[in-house]
Design a protein around this motif. Structure first.
Motif, mmCIF file in Angstrom:
data_model
loop_
_atom_site.group_PDB
_atom_site.id
_atom_site.type_symbol
_atom_site.label_atom_id
_atom_site.label_comp_id
_atom_site.label_asym_id
_atom_site.label_seq_id
_atom_site.Cartn_x
_atom_site.Cartn_y
_atom_site.Cartn_z
ATOM 1 N N ARG A 1 50.551 59.054 1.220
ATOM 2 C CA ARG A 1 50.436 57.958 2.197
ATOM 3 C C ARG A 1 50.207 58.495 3.597
ATOM 4 O O ARG A 1 50.553 59.626 3.911
ATOM 5 N N GLY B 1 54.287 52.934 13.680
ATOM 6 C CA GLY B 1 55.649 52.546 13.296
ATOM 7 C C GLY B 1 56.360 53.784 12.779
ATOM 8 O O GLY B 1 56.668 53.896 11.605
ATOM 9 N N CYS C 1 66.155 59.927 4.475
ATOM 10 C CA CYS C 1 64.915 59.240 4.862
ATOM 11 C C CYS C 1 65.050 57.729 4.722
ATOM 12 O O CYS C 1 65.934 57.234 4.021
ATOM 13 N N GLY C 2 64.154 57.015 5.373
ATOM 14 C CA GLY C 2 64.065 55.569 5.215
ATOM 15 C C GLY C 2 63.222 55.220 3.992
ATOM 16 O O GLY C 2 62.933 56.084 3.158
ATOM 17 N N ILE C 3 62.776 53.972 3.921
ATOM 18 C CA ILE C 3 62.087 53.482 2.729
ATOM 19 C C ILE C 3 60.571 53.587 2.841
ATOM 20 O O ILE C 3 59.848 53.395 1.855
ATOM 21 N N MET C 4 60.057 53.903 4.031
ATOM 22 C CA MET C 4 58.605 53.775 4.235
ATOM 23 C C MET C 4 57.753 54.511 3.209
ATOM 24 O O MET C 4 56.822 53.922 2.639
ATOM 25 N N LEU D 1 61.526 68.886 5.519
ATOM 26 C CA LEU D 1 62.298 67.805 6.134
ATOM 27 C C LEU D 1 63.787 68.109 6.148
ATOM 28 O O LEU D 1 64.473 67.854 7.125
ATOM 29 N N TYR E 1 65.303 65.947 11.355
ATOM 30 C CA TYR E 1 65.178 64.551 10.937
ATOM 31 C C TYR E 1 66.549 63.847 10.869
ATOM 32 O O TYR E 1 66.753 62.783 11.455
HETATM 33 C C1 GLA Z 1 59.580 60.622 6.953
HETATM 34 C C2 GLA Z 1 60.577 59.741 6.215
HETATM 35 C C3 GLA Z 1 60.274 58.254 6.447
HETATM 36 C C4 GLA Z 1 60.115 57.947 7.929
HETATM 37 C C5 GLA Z 1 59.180 58.946 8.598
HETATM 38 C C6 GLA Z 1 59.131 58.767 10.091
HETATM 39 O O1 GLA Z 1 58.286 60.472 6.414
HETATM 40 O O2 GLA Z 1 60.556 60.012 4.836
HETATM 41 O O3 GLA Z 1 61.289 57.470 5.851
HETATM 42 O O4 GLA Z 1 61.367 57.905 8.571
HETATM 43 O O5 GLA Z 1 59.550 60.283 8.329
HETATM 44 O O6 GLA Z 1 58.576 57.551 10.420
#
Ligand code: GLA
Length: 387
Positions: free
Chosen positions: A27, A32, A170-173, A219, A224
């Motif tokens: 991706r 954002g 990490c977040g969900i993106m 990461l 992070y």
């Molecule tokens: C990494 C994390 C995401 C997001 C991005 C920053 O790719 O896996 O969840 O936080 O960094 O936008």
């Protein structure tokens, strides 16, 4: 591709009888950044490059892994009885993490697997090779064992495994963008509610160009998790004076009004980025819907400045790529993408300027950093599938 992968599978695992072939994309995030763990919005899209997997059920509980990207590691062996993270397990910690997560969620795996992977996303580039492997593994488990689990749930399981098995908060993106990807559309996702909408990206006169800094980034080792906890501290301070559940609930005015309560200059900058970047993302999607690609590009540029000056996650390599891109005539917008600290930039470049972009940015980068960057003109693709 499918034939070649099956031949390799047979070479590694004896034969390819009953083996199935799958794909999950990588991706790129258009705007954002570092908003997804702050209850904000993101705007990523899946790519046509990603990870291929060939998988077959075994008669026993063993797991055998082979990656064509890490041939020197040979076949890495494990077992369903041993789903624990381990540094010598190298990349297999990602598929193992997802297997562990399935079992944690009550989906017991009836037998082991032979699994061969091949990725054409540059590793550690910020195009989510790890989330691609996670979603791919989830999709394979679902298909081979017949679990009833939606693609959105596969994204959440991937994130859970990354957080709890691989130790990256990490977040969900990334997992969401990959699991829910749709050809020629970006995903406008509200990470607070997981409501989303597909926004068509029809760039008739322009291309999406990724520039890879070739600075490797892990990461887990990076800052992070530190950024995430800085945002949490800022939020806790703000919650003393405003009734919010996340930084994503604030607009710029409310932030400016209340920011002093955070009391620490660094934390104020971190929170400022989270708030303003979320608002930039809303504006960018509006601009795109109104056909204002120039406005979209300017918001991308603003995003980079904020990631550089307030969030401080860019570094000399990404700054060199982006600042050189801004000088090229025909560049609509350019910014770092992903977690930062190395990885890639994403630029929207008019068709006629793509060649000069690659030449000029490539040259400026080499001059400044001392080694070459790589460039990829990418297409937006679909989510995971069986081939
Ligand atoms: C990494 C994390 C995401 C997001 C991005 C920053 O790719 O896996 O969840 O936080 O960094 O936008």
């Amino acid at each position: 591709m499918k034939e070649q992968l099956l031949i390799k599978f047979a070479e590694v695992f004896g034969d390819a009888r009953d083996a199935q072939v799958y794909f999950a994309p990588g991706r790129v995030n258009l705007i954002g950044e570092h908003t997804d763990y702050n209850g904000g919005h993101v705007f990523p899209c899946a790519l046509t490059i990603g990870t291929y997997g060939v998988a077959r059920k075994r008669q026993d509980r063993a797991l055998r892994f082979y990656s064509m990207n890490f041939e020197e590691l040979g076949v890495l062996s494990s077992s369903l009885e041993d789903l624990k993270p381990a540094s010598q397990a190298a990349w297999t910690n990602y598929p193992k993490g997802v297997m562990w997560a399935f079992q944690e969620k009550g989906m017991k795996l009836p037998c082991g697997l032979d699994l061969l992977l091949f990725g054409n996303i540059p590793n550690g580039s910020g195009l989510s090779s790890s989330a691609s492997v996670e979603v791919l593994t989830g999709f394979i488990l679902k298909d081979l064992f017949g679990f009833s689990v939606s693609n959105q749930e596969l994204a959440l399981i991937g994130q859970f495994s990354e957080n709890r098995f691989n130790g990256v908060n990490c977040g969900i993106m990334d997992q969401f963008a990959i699991a829910m990807g749709q050809k020629n559309a970006a995903i406008f996702l509200d990470t607070a509610t997981l409501q989303y909408e597909y926004a068509p990206i029809t760039l008739d006169h322009a291309k999406i160009v990724i520039a890879c800094s070739n600075k490797k980034r892990g990461l887990g080792d990076s800052k992070y998790n530190e950024r995430r906890s800085q945002c949490e501290s800022a939020l806790a301070a703000l919650q003393k004076v405003v009734d919010i559940a996340s930084l994503g609930e604030l607009d710029e005015d409310a932030f400016e009004q209340h920011k002093a309560v955070i009391g620490d200059a660094i934390l104020i900058k971190r929170a400022k980025h989270a708030v303003y970047e979320n608002r930039r993302t809303l504006k960018a999607v509006e601009a795109l819907k109104a056909g204002d690609i120039t406005g979209f590009g300017q918001l991308m540029n603003g995003s980079h400045v904020s990631l550089r000056d307030d969030y401080e996650v860019t570094g000399p390599e990404l700054d060199a790529l982006v600042e050189a891109a801004w000088q090229v005539e025909g560049v609509i917008g350019s910014r770092m993408t992903g977690a930062g600290f190395g990885g890639c930039s994403v630029s929207i470049v008019e068709n006629r300027a793509v060649d000069s972009f690659i030449a000029q940015v490539g040259e400026a980068y080499k001059q400044k950093i001392g080694y070459a960057a790589d460039f990829y003109v990418v297409e937006i693709g679909d989510g995971p599938r069986k081939l």
